[in-house]
Design a protein around this motif. Structure first.
Motif, PDB file in Angstrom:
ATOM      1  N   GLU A 175     -16.565   5.282  -3.792  1.00 45.26           N
ATOM      2  CA  GLU A 175     -15.454   6.256  -4.143  1.00 45.26           C
ATOM      3  C   GLU A 175     -14.165   5.792  -3.189  1.00 45.26           C
ATOM      4  O   GLU A 175     -14.437   5.530  -2.073  1.00 45.26           O
ATOM      5  CB  GLU A 175     -15.868   7.709  -4.210  1.00 45.26           C
ATOM      6  CG  GLU A 175     -16.512   7.736  -5.324  1.00 45.26           C
ATOM      7  CD  GLU A 175     -15.953   7.557  -6.849  1.00 45.26           C
ATOM      8  OE1 GLU A 175     -15.157   8.691  -6.916  1.00 45.26           O
ATOM      9  OE2 GLU A 175     -16.152   6.717  -7.411  1.00 45.26           O
ATOM     10  N   VAL A 176     -13.116   6.461  -3.516  1.00 42.70           N
ATOM     11  CA  VAL A 176     -11.966   6.268  -2.556  1.00 42.70           C
ATOM     12  C   VAL A 176     -11.413   7.809  -2.440  1.00 42.70           C
ATOM     13  O   VAL A 176     -11.020   8.506  -3.710  1.00 42.70           O
ATOM     14  CB  VAL A 176     -11.012   5.223  -3.066  1.00 42.70           C
ATOM     15  CG1 VAL A 176      -9.500   5.271  -2.052  1.00 42.70           C
ATOM     16  CG2 VAL A 176     -11.607   3.835  -2.913  1.00 42.70           C
ATOM     17  N   ALA A 177     -11.080   8.296  -1.312  1.00 47.96           N
ATOM     18  CA  ALA A 177     -10.579   9.579  -1.167  1.00 47.96           C
ATOM     19  C   ALA A 177      -9.124   9.700  -0.911  1.00 47.96           C
ATOM     20  O   ALA A 177      -8.491   8.973  -0.573  1.00 47.96           O
ATOM     21  CB  ALA A 177     -11.354  10.231  -0.043  1.00 47.96           C
ATOM     22  N   ALA A 178      -8.851  11.011  -1.418  1.00 52.71           N
ATOM     23  CA  ALA A 178      -6.957  11.441  -1.228  1.00 52.71           C
ATOM     24  C   ALA A 178      -6.571  11.012   0.045  1.00 52.71           C
ATOM     25  O   ALA A 178      -5.540  10.391   0.044  1.00 52.71           O
ATOM     26  CB  ALA A 178      -6.935  12.758  -1.637  1.00 52.71           C
ATOM     27  N   PRO A 179      -7.218  11.521   1.201  1.00 52.02           N
ATOM     28  CA  PRO A 179      -6.864  11.134   2.539  1.00 52.02           C
ATOM     29  C   PRO A 179      -6.663   9.603   2.716  1.00 52.02           C
ATOM     30  O   PRO A 179      -5.874   9.356   3.448  1.00 52.02           O
ATOM     31  CB  PRO A 179      -7.976  11.795   3.568  1.00 52.02           C
ATOM     32  CG  PRO A 179      -8.531  12.650   2.723  1.00 52.02           C
ATOM     33  CD  PRO A 179      -8.487  12.101   1.218  1.00 52.02           C
ATOM     34  N   MET A 180      -7.668   8.719   2.247  1.00 47.17           N
ATOM     35  CA  MET A 180      -7.549   7.477   2.232  1.00 47.17           C
ATOM     36  C   MET A 180      -6.019   6.812   1.656  1.00 47.17           C
ATOM     37  O   MET A 180      -5.422   6.150   2.259  1.00 47.17           O
ATOM     38  CB  MET A 180      -8.670   6.528   1.853  1.00 47.17           C
ATOM     39  CG  MET A 180      -9.919   7.171   2.439  1.00 47.17           C
ATOM     40  SD  MET A 180     -11.505   6.394   1.457  1.00 47.17           S
ATOM     41  CE  MET A 180     -12.701   7.117   2.603  1.00 47.17           C
ATOM     42  N   LEU A 181      -5.645   7.425   0.469  1.00 45.48           N
ATOM     43  CA  LEU A 181      -4.776   6.956  -0.186  1.00 45.48           C
ATOM     44  C   LEU A 181      -3.477   7.529   0.384  1.00 45.48           C
ATOM     45  O   LEU A 181      -2.355   6.481   0.547  1.00 45.48           O
ATOM     46  CB  LEU A 181      -4.647   7.581  -1.577  1.00 45.48           C
ATOM     47  CG  LEU A 181      -5.605   7.085  -2.639  1.00 45.48           C
ATOM     48  CD1 LEU A 181      -5.732   7.809  -3.803  1.00 45.48           C
ATOM     49  CD2 LEU A 181      -6.101   5.655  -2.641  1.00 45.48           C
ATOM     50  N   ALA A 182      -3.638   8.613   0.979  1.00 42.65           N
ATOM     51  CA  ALA A 182      -2.214   9.012   1.898  1.00 42.65           C
ATOM     52  C   ALA A 182      -2.210   8.176   3.154  1.00 42.65           C
ATOM     53  O   ALA A 182      -1.134   7.689   3.606  1.00 42.65           O
ATOM     54  CB  ALA A 182      -2.665  10.649   2.394  1.00 42.65           C
ATOM     55  N   ASP A 183      -3.392   7.734   3.565  1.00 37.70           N
ATOM     56  CA  ASP A 183      -3.273   6.896   4.626  1.00 37.70           C
ATOM     57  C   ASP A 183      -2.425   5.619   4.583  1.00 37.70           C
ATOM     58  O   ASP A 183      -1.932   4.786   5.429  1.00 37.70           O
ATOM     59  CB  ASP A 183      -4.778   6.542   5.186  1.00 37.70           C
ATOM     60  CG  ASP A 183      -4.897   6.176   6.781  1.00 37.70           C
ATOM     61  OD1 ASP A 183      -3.983   6.868   7.571  1.00 37.70           O
ATOM     62  OD2 ASP A 183      -6.008   5.848   7.174  1.00 37.70           O
ATOM     63  N   PHE A 184      -2.501   5.077   3.288  1.00 36.55           N
ATOM     64  CA  PHE A 184      -1.719   3.797   2.857  1.00 36.55           C
ATOM     65  C   PHE A 184      -0.361   4.381   2.262  1.00 36.55           C
ATOM     66  O   PHE A 184       0.061   3.251   1.711  1.00 36.55           O
ATOM     67  CB  PHE A 184      -2.802   3.133   2.051  1.00 36.55           C
ATOM     68  CG  PHE A 184      -3.688   2.266   2.474  1.00 36.55           C
ATOM     69  CD1 PHE A 184      -3.450   1.070   2.980  1.00 36.55           C
ATOM     70  CD2 PHE A 184      -5.099   2.635   2.662  1.00 36.55           C
ATOM     71  CE1 PHE A 184      -4.525   0.385   3.645  1.00 36.55           C
ATOM     72  CE2 PHE A 184      -5.822   1.855   3.079  1.00 36.55           C
ATOM     73  CZ  PHE A 184      -5.783   0.744   3.621  1.00 36.55           C
ATOM     74  N   GLY A 185      -0.171   5.304   2.592  1.00 35.11           N
ATOM     75  CA  GLY A 185       1.372   5.827   2.059  1.00 35.11           C
ATOM     76  C   GLY A 185       1.643   6.043   0.629  1.00 35.11           C
ATOM     77  O   GLY A 185       2.740   5.864   0.328  1.00 35.11           O
ATOM     78  N   CYS A 186       0.410   5.882  -0.022  1.00 38.48           N
ATOM     79  CA  CYS A 186       0.812   6.309  -1.551  1.00 38.48           C
ATOM     80  C   CYS A 186       1.630   7.453  -1.813  1.00 38.48           C
ATOM     81  O   CYS A 186       1.380   8.544  -1.247  1.00 38.48           O
ATOM     82  CB  CYS A 186      -0.756   6.556  -2.181  1.00 38.48           C
ATOM     83  SG  CYS A 186      -1.699   4.831  -2.312  1.00 38.48           S
ATOM     84  N   LYS A 187       2.582   7.410  -2.766  1.00 41.35           N
ATOM     85  CA  LYS A 187       3.184   8.733  -3.048  1.00 41.35           C
ATOM     86  C   LYS A 187       2.443   9.184  -4.592  1.00 41.35           C
ATOM     87  O   LYS A 187       2.351  10.625  -4.503  1.00 41.35           O
ATOM     88  CB  LYS A 187       4.774   8.151  -3.319  1.00 41.35           C
ATOM     89  CG  LYS A 187       5.373   9.432  -3.796  1.00 41.35           C
ATOM     90  CD  LYS A 187       6.777   9.070  -3.969  1.00 41.35           C
ATOM     91  CE  LYS A 187       7.660  10.538  -4.179  1.00 41.35           C
ATOM     92  NZ  LYS A 187       8.866  10.276  -4.557  1.00 41.35           N
ATOM     93  N   PHE A 188       2.058   8.312  -5.321  1.00 46.42           N
ATOM     94  CA  PHE A 188       1.593   8.727  -6.380  1.00 46.42           C
ATOM     95  C   PHE A 188       0.037   8.141  -6.709  1.00 46.42           C
ATOM     96  O   PHE A 188      -0.543   7.427  -6.098  1.00 46.42           O
ATOM     97  CB  PHE A 188       2.380   8.139  -7.931  1.00 46.42           C
ATOM     98  CG  PHE A 188       3.584   8.672  -7.945  1.00 46.42           C
ATOM     99  CD1 PHE A 188       4.068   9.933  -8.299  1.00 46.42           C
ATOM    100  CD2 PHE A 188       4.703   7.778  -7.270  1.00 46.42           C
ATOM    101  CE1 PHE A 188       5.326  10.132  -8.590  1.00 46.42           C
ATOM    102  CE2 PHE A 188       6.119   8.346  -7.410  1.00 46.42           C
ATOM    103  CZ  PHE A 188       6.385   9.529  -7.885  1.00 46.42           C
ATOM    104  N   VAL A 189      -0.479   9.072  -7.465  1.00 46.18           N
ATOM    105  CA  VAL A 189      -1.892   8.626  -8.013  1.00 46.18           C
ATOM    106  C   VAL A 189      -2.148   9.158  -9.514  1.00 46.18           C
ATOM    107  O   VAL A 189      -2.064  10.122  -9.696  1.00 46.18           O
ATOM    108  CB  VAL A 189      -3.082   9.197  -7.221  1.00 46.18           C
ATOM    109  CG1 VAL A 189      -3.319  10.870  -7.145  1.00 46.18           C
ATOM    110  CG2 VAL A 189      -4.543   8.857  -7.390  1.00 46.18           C
TER     111      VAL A 189
END
Ligand code: PEP
Length: 254
Positions: A77-91
């Motif tokens: 799985e991939v967690a929200a903080p990891m996506l934020a860490d990569f600068g994602c704006k949307f999911v």
């Protein structure tokens, strides 16, 4: 003011070389377009490279899924903080392929929506009916139920910054687009249950040929684009159609 959003969903396509070529072409093709926001939701392994490629461009990036859990023993799985860490704006949250192929229930989708918000990510909540549900006349009941499930875990105000994408399941990847009348009918229904500034996207076989008619609808604030987002010329034409629709309707208020 609801700035239109065009979001590409690459699904499970691409490789490092083709991603780079696609993004370079899209960045060049939409340079200077101010009336529209554009993002690409890419497969997890490419987030780092996509982030580096797009960092100094107007395009933003996002993911196609996330875990409802913040961290822990959830292999794969991939967690929200990891996506934020990569600068994602949307999911993307609750895409019909996740609901149908991976058994994501309304409750899981609601938990994922809430998890995205905790990290400052903007969830793009996907909802829509199957063909059988439409033919049974239960479209509104289905999309309302999907929305209600999310309201039960997140406050309605949380939708202010969120995005909702109406994607009739029968129109995704099938080449069969909902008619403008069908889209407007569902969007105006959804609009009544959402804060005025929630952006409402349409998704389902949007192409360069039908984008202008869809984006001209009063309650459509852009699109979620699957197949056509993989072809630079098509995606650019769709983004331009959204920008032109926005310019033609400056009075659209959030
Ligand atoms: C999607 O993937 O959300 C989608 C709408 O796909 P397509 O545009 O290919 O129908």
């Amino acid at each position: 003011m609801r700035t239109p959003l065009v979001a590409g969903n690459w699904k499970m396509h691409g490789n490092r070389a083709s991603n780079r070529a696609l993004l370079d072409a899209v960045v060049a093709g939409i340079a200077g377009l101010k009336a529209v926001e554009c993002t690409v939701c890419v497969p997890f392994p490419y987030l780092g490279e996509v982030a580096a490629t797009l960092a100094s461009t107007p395009l933003t990036w996002g993911a196609q899924n996330l875990s409802e859990h913040k961290q822990g023993a959830y292999t794969g799985e991939v967690a929200a903080p990891m996506l934020a860490d990569f600068g994602c704006k949307f999911v993307l949250v609750g895409h019909s392929e996740r609901r149908q192929l991976y058994g994501e229930t309304d409750a899981v989708v609601a938990a994922k929506f809430a998890a995205a918000l905790t990290q400052g990510l903007t969830p793009i909540l996907c909802l829509g009916e199957t063909l059988a549900q439409r033919e049974a006349g239960s479209t509104e009941e289905v999309v309302f139920g999907q929305l209600e499930a999310v309201f039960s875990m997140s406050r309605k105000e949380d939708f202010k910054g969120a995005v909702v994408a109406y994607e009739p399941v029968w129109a995704i990847g099938t080449g069969r687009t909902a008619t403008p009348e069908q889209v407007q009918e569902v969007h105006s229904f959804l609009r009544t249950g959402l804060p005025q500034d929630t952006r409402l996207l349409y998704g389902g076989s949007v192409k360069k040929e039908n984008a202008a008619a869809l984006f001209a609808l009063p309650d459509v604030d852009g699109g979620l684009i699957g197949g056509a987002s993989l072809v630079a010329g098509d995606f650019i034409a769709i983004v331009k159609a959204a920008a032109e629709a926005a310019v033609a309707r400056p009075q659209r208020k959030g």
